[in-house]
Design a protein around this motif. Structure first.
Motif, short mmCIF file in Angstrom:
data_model
loop_
_atom_site.label_atom_id
_atom_site.label_comp_id
_atom_site.label_asym_id
_atom_site.label_seq_id
_atom_site.Cartn_x
_atom_site.Cartn_y
_atom_site.Cartn_z
N GLY A 194 2.33 -2.71 -7.89
CA GLY A 194 3.08 -2.73 -6.63
C GLY A 194 3.00 -4.09 -5.96
N ARG A 195 3.32 -4.12 -4.67
CA ARG A 195 3.34 -5.38 -3.93
C ARG A 195 2.38 -5.34 -2.76
NH1 ARG A 195 8.91 -7.79 -2.23
NH2 ARG A 195 8.78 -6.06 -0.73
N LEU A 196 1.78 -6.49 -2.47
CA LEU A 196 0.97 -6.67 -1.28
C LEU A 196 1.64 -7.74 -0.43
CD1 LEU A 196 -2.84 -6.87 -0.88
CD2 LEU A 196 -1.44 -8.76 -0.04
N THR A 197 1.96 -7.41 0.82
CA THR A 197 2.59 -8.34 1.74
C THR A 197 1.66 -8.58 2.92
OG1 THR A 197 4.78 -7.48 1.14
CG2 THR A 197 4.62 -8.80 3.15
N VAL A 198 1.40 -9.82 3.24
CA VAL A 198 0.54 -10.17 4.38
C VAL A 198 1.36 -10.12 5.66
CG1 VAL A 198 -1.08 -11.85 5.32
CG2 VAL A 198 -0.80 -11.65 2.84
N LEU A 199 0.88 -9.38 6.65
CA LEU A 199 1.62 -9.18 7.90
C LEU A 199 1.08 -10.00 9.06
CD1 LEU A 199 2.10 -5.29 7.77
CD2 LEU A 199 3.62 -7.08 6.90
N SER A 200 -0.15 -10.53 8.97
CA SER A 200 -0.71 -11.29 10.07
C SER A 200 -1.59 -12.40 9.52
CB SER A 200 -1.52 -10.38 11.00
OG SER A 200 -2.68 -9.89 10.35
N GLY A 201 -1.92 -13.36 10.39
CA GLY A 201 -2.79 -14.45 9.99
C GLY A 201 -2.02 -15.63 9.41
N ALA A 202 -2.77 -16.60 8.89
CA ALA A 202 -2.17 -17.83 8.38
C ALA A 202 -1.29 -17.60 7.16
CB ALA A 202 -3.28 -18.83 8.02
N ALA A 203 -1.52 -16.52 6.43
CA ALA A 203 -0.74 -16.22 5.21
C ALA A 203 0.39 -15.23 5.47
CB ALA A 203 -1.66 -15.69 4.12
N ALA A 204 0.70 -14.95 6.72
CA ALA A 204 1.74 -13.97 7.05
C ALA A 204 3.05 -14.30 6.35
CB ALA A 204 1.95 -13.91 8.56
N GLY A 205 3.65 -13.28 5.73
CA GLY A 205 4.91 -13.45 5.02
C GLY A 205 4.76 -13.64 3.53
N LEU A 206 3.58 -13.98 3.05
CA LEU A 206 3.38 -14.18 1.62
C LEU A 206 3.26 -12.84 0.91
CD1 LEU A 206 0.94 -17.23 1.44
CD2 LEU A 206 3.44 -17.18 1.56
N VAL A 207 3.70 -12.81 -0.34
CA VAL A 207 3.74 -11.58 -1.13
C VAL A 207 3.07 -11.81 -2.47
CG1 VAL A 207 5.23 -9.83 -2.18
CG2 VAL A 207 5.90 -10.89 0.00
N GLY A 208 2.31 -10.83 -2.93
CA GLY A 208 1.68 -10.90 -4.24
C GLY A 208 1.88 -9.61 -5.00
N THR A 209 1.79 -9.68 -6.33
CA THR A 209 1.93 -8.50 -7.19
C THR A 209 0.55 -7.98 -7.57
OG1 THR A 209 3.99 -9.38 -8.12
CG2 THR A 209 2.92 -7.60 -9.32
N VAL A 210 0.37 -6.67 -7.45
CA VAL A 210 -0.95 -6.07 -7.67
C VAL A 210 -1.22 -5.91 -9.17
CG1 VAL A 210 -2.39 -4.03 -7.25
CG2 VAL A 210 -0.82 -4.84 -5.47
N LYS A 211 -2.35 -6.46 -9.59
CA LYS A 211 -2.79 -6.35 -10.99
C LYS A 211 -3.64 -5.11 -11.21
CE LYS A 211 -5.42 -8.91 -14.51
NZ LYS A 211 -6.19 -10.15 -14.76
N ARG A 212 -4.61 -4.87 -10.30
CA ARG A 212 -5.50 -3.71 -10.42
C ARG A 212 -5.67 -3.05 -9.06
NH1 ARG A 212 -8.74 -7.51 -13.35
NH2 ARG A 212 -8.66 -7.20 -15.61
N ASP A 213 -5.85 -1.74 -9.09
CA ASP A 213 -6.15 -0.96 -7.89
C ASP A 213 -7.21 0.05 -8.30
OD1 ASP A 213 -6.21 0.58 -5.59
OD2 ASP A 213 -4.38 1.69 -6.11
N ARG A 214 -8.43 -0.11 -7.80
CA ARG A 214 -9.54 0.72 -8.28
C ARG A 214 -10.55 0.98 -7.16
NH1 ARG A 214 -12.81 -3.81 -11.88
NH2 ARG A 214 -12.34 -5.57 -10.50
N PHE A 215 -11.37 2.02 -7.40
CA PHE A 215 -12.49 2.31 -6.51
C PHE A 215 -13.71 1.55 -7.02
CE2 PHE A 215 -9.79 6.11 -6.29
CZ PHE A 215 -9.53 6.13 -4.92
N LEU A 216 -14.43 0.92 -6.11
CA LEU A 216 -15.59 0.15 -6.53
C LEU A 216 -16.63 0.15 -5.41
CD1 LEU A 216 -16.61 -1.62 -8.88
CD2 LEU A 216 -15.71 -3.60 -7.64
N GLU A 217 -17.82 0.68 -5.72
CA GLU A 217 -18.94 0.70 -4.79
C GLU A 217 -18.55 1.30 -3.44
OE1 GLU A 217 -20.41 -3.24 -4.52
OE2 GLU A 217 -21.08 -3.32 -6.61
N GLY A 218 -17.91 2.43 -3.48
CA GLY A 218 -17.56 3.15 -2.26
C GLY A 218 -16.36 2.64 -1.52
N GLY A 219 -15.73 1.56 -2.00
CA GLY A 219 -14.54 1.02 -1.35
C GLY A 219 -13.37 0.98 -2.29
N ARG A 220 -12.27 0.47 -1.81
CA ARG A 220 -11.05 0.34 -2.60
C ARG A 220 -10.78 -1.15 -2.79
NH1 ARG A 220 -7.07 4.46 -3.05
NH2 ARG A 220 -5.50 3.84 -4.58
N VAL A 221 -10.68 -1.60 -4.02
CA VAL A 221 -10.46 -3.01 -4.32
C VAL A 221 -9.08 -3.17 -4.95
CG1 VAL A 221 -11.24 -5.02 -5.62
CG2 VAL A 221 -12.91 -3.44 -4.64
#
Length: 294
Positions: A199-226
Motif C-alpha cells: 500500500g501507500r504511506l503519505t505524510v500529513l504533517s511535519g517537514a516531510a508533509a506531502g511525501l509518499v512511499g510504498t510499503v514493503k512490509r507490514d508486521r507485528f513486532l515486539e507488541g507494536g506495528r512496524v
C-alpha cells in the motif's frame, strides 16, 4: 496553436518589451512563478518573481518524439527553490509552462513551452533541470498485458475501489522512526497482519508533509506495528508526525474478491495457462482434466 495577436503586433513594431515567465506546479499542489524580468509580473492568479535567478536555455523543439532539448537554470535560495525540496523529490515530474510576455501589457503573451521537469542536477548553489515536452509521454510503451495479476492501480479509474471506505485507510501519529524508512505504531487495531503491505504511506504533517512511499512490509513486532517502506523518505520525519496508511493489493484474484469485494472490476486473467503449459505433450487417452495419469 495560433500566435497571440496582441503580442504578434507588438513584436512587429521592432521596439519590444518582452520577457519570459515560468509557472511550476508541483505534485503536492504548490504553484510557483518566476520571470527573467527585473520586476515581478502577475497574471492567471500567479505572482512571477523577479528575484529567483531562474532562466532557460534556448528552446530547441522539433516535430519528433524525442525529449525537447532545453533546460531551466537557476539559483537555489530559501525564498524560491530550495535544495531540501529538490532532495525530497518535491519537484520530480512537476508541470511547467513557459510564456513569452510583453511585460508592459501582460495580457499580450504566448505559451512557448508546456511540459514537465525531468532530471534535476545540483552543484555550486545552483540547479539545472531538464525540461520534457508533452510528447515525452508518447515514448512510453502502451497497451494491455494479458496476465494473471491485475494491472490496475488500487483505487484508480479501472479498479474503482473507494479507498475512503472504513477499513481501507488509517491515520495515526508515529511512535518511532528509523532511518526515515521504518515506522512504529503502538496500535493499529482492526487491521490484519500485512494489511498495508504494497500500500501507500503519505505524510500529513511535519517537514516531510506531502511525501509518499510504498510499503514493503507490514508486521507485528515486539507488541507494536512496524511498517517499512521500500525506500526511505527524502525529508526529515520524526515521532509525532501524522501519516496516512492505505491498504495494499497484491493484484491476485483472491485478494480482489476477499479483501476488496471488487471481482467485477478485476482486470487480470486468473485462468490464463501458466508457463508450464508450454511443456505439455499431446496424448491419445482423451483425458484433458489436467490430473495425473496412471
Amino acid at each position: 496553436m495560433s500566435f497571440d495577436a496582441g503580442l504578434k503586433a507588438h513584436l512587429a513594431t521592432g521596439a519590444t518589451s518582452v520577457c519570459h515567465a515560468w509557472r511550476i506546479a508541483r505534485g503536492d499542489g504548490v504553484v510557483m512563478g518566476f520571470t527573467d524580468h527585473d520586476r515581478e509580473l502577475r497574471f492567471d492568479g500567479v505572482v512571477f518573481r523577479a528575484d529567483s535567478g531562474l532562466s532557460a536555455l534556448a528552446l530547441q523543439q522539433g516535430t519528433g518524439l524525442s525529449v525537447d532539448n532545453t533546460e531551466a537554470v537557476g539559483a537555489l535560495s530559501d525564498g524560491a527553490i530550495r535544495e531540501t525540496d529538490i532532495e525530497a523529490g518535491r519537484f520530480d515530474g512537476a508541470e511547467l509552462t513557459a510564456w513569452l510576455v510583453n511585460w508592459a501589457a501582460v495580457d499580450e503573451r504566448q505559451v512557448v513551452f508546456r511540459g514537465t521537469l525531468g532530471e534535476i542536477r545540483r552543484a555550486g548553489g545552483a540547479f539545472r533541470a531538464e525540461l520534457r515536452g508533452l510528447t515525452e509521454a508518447l515514448n512510453r510503451p502502451a497497451g494491455r498485458v494479458y496476465q494473471k495479476p491485475c494491472p490496475a492501480v488500487l483505487g484508480d479509474g479501472a479498479c474503482k475501489v473507494d479507498l475512503s471506505q472504513p477499513g481501507y485507510v488509517a491515520e495515526r501519529a508515529l511512535e518511532a522512526v528509523e532511518d526515515g524508512q521504518k515506522f512504529t505504531f503502538d496500535a493499529l487495531a482492526g487491521f490484519d497482519f500485512g494489511w498495508f503491505q504494497r500500500g501507500r504511506l503519505t505524510v500529513l504533517s511535519g517537514a516531510a508533509a506531502g511525501l509518499v512511499g510504498t510499503v514493503k512490509r507490514d508486521r507485528f513486532l515486539e507488541g507494536g506495528r512496524v511498517v517499512e517502506l521500500w525506500e526511505p523518505l527524502r525529508a526529515p520525519i520524526v515521532a509525532g508526525d501524522i501519516v496516512r496508511l492505505e491498504a495494499g493489493c497484491d493484484k491476485r484474484f483472491e485478494t480482489c474478491r476477499l479483501k476488496f469485494d471488487n471481482v467485477l472490476n478485476f482486470r487480470g486473467f486468473p485462468d490464463i495457462p501458466g508457463e508450464d503449459w508450454q511443456m505439455a505433450l499431446p496424448v491419445r487417452s482423451g483425458e484433458t482434466s489436467g490430473g495425473s495419469r496412471r
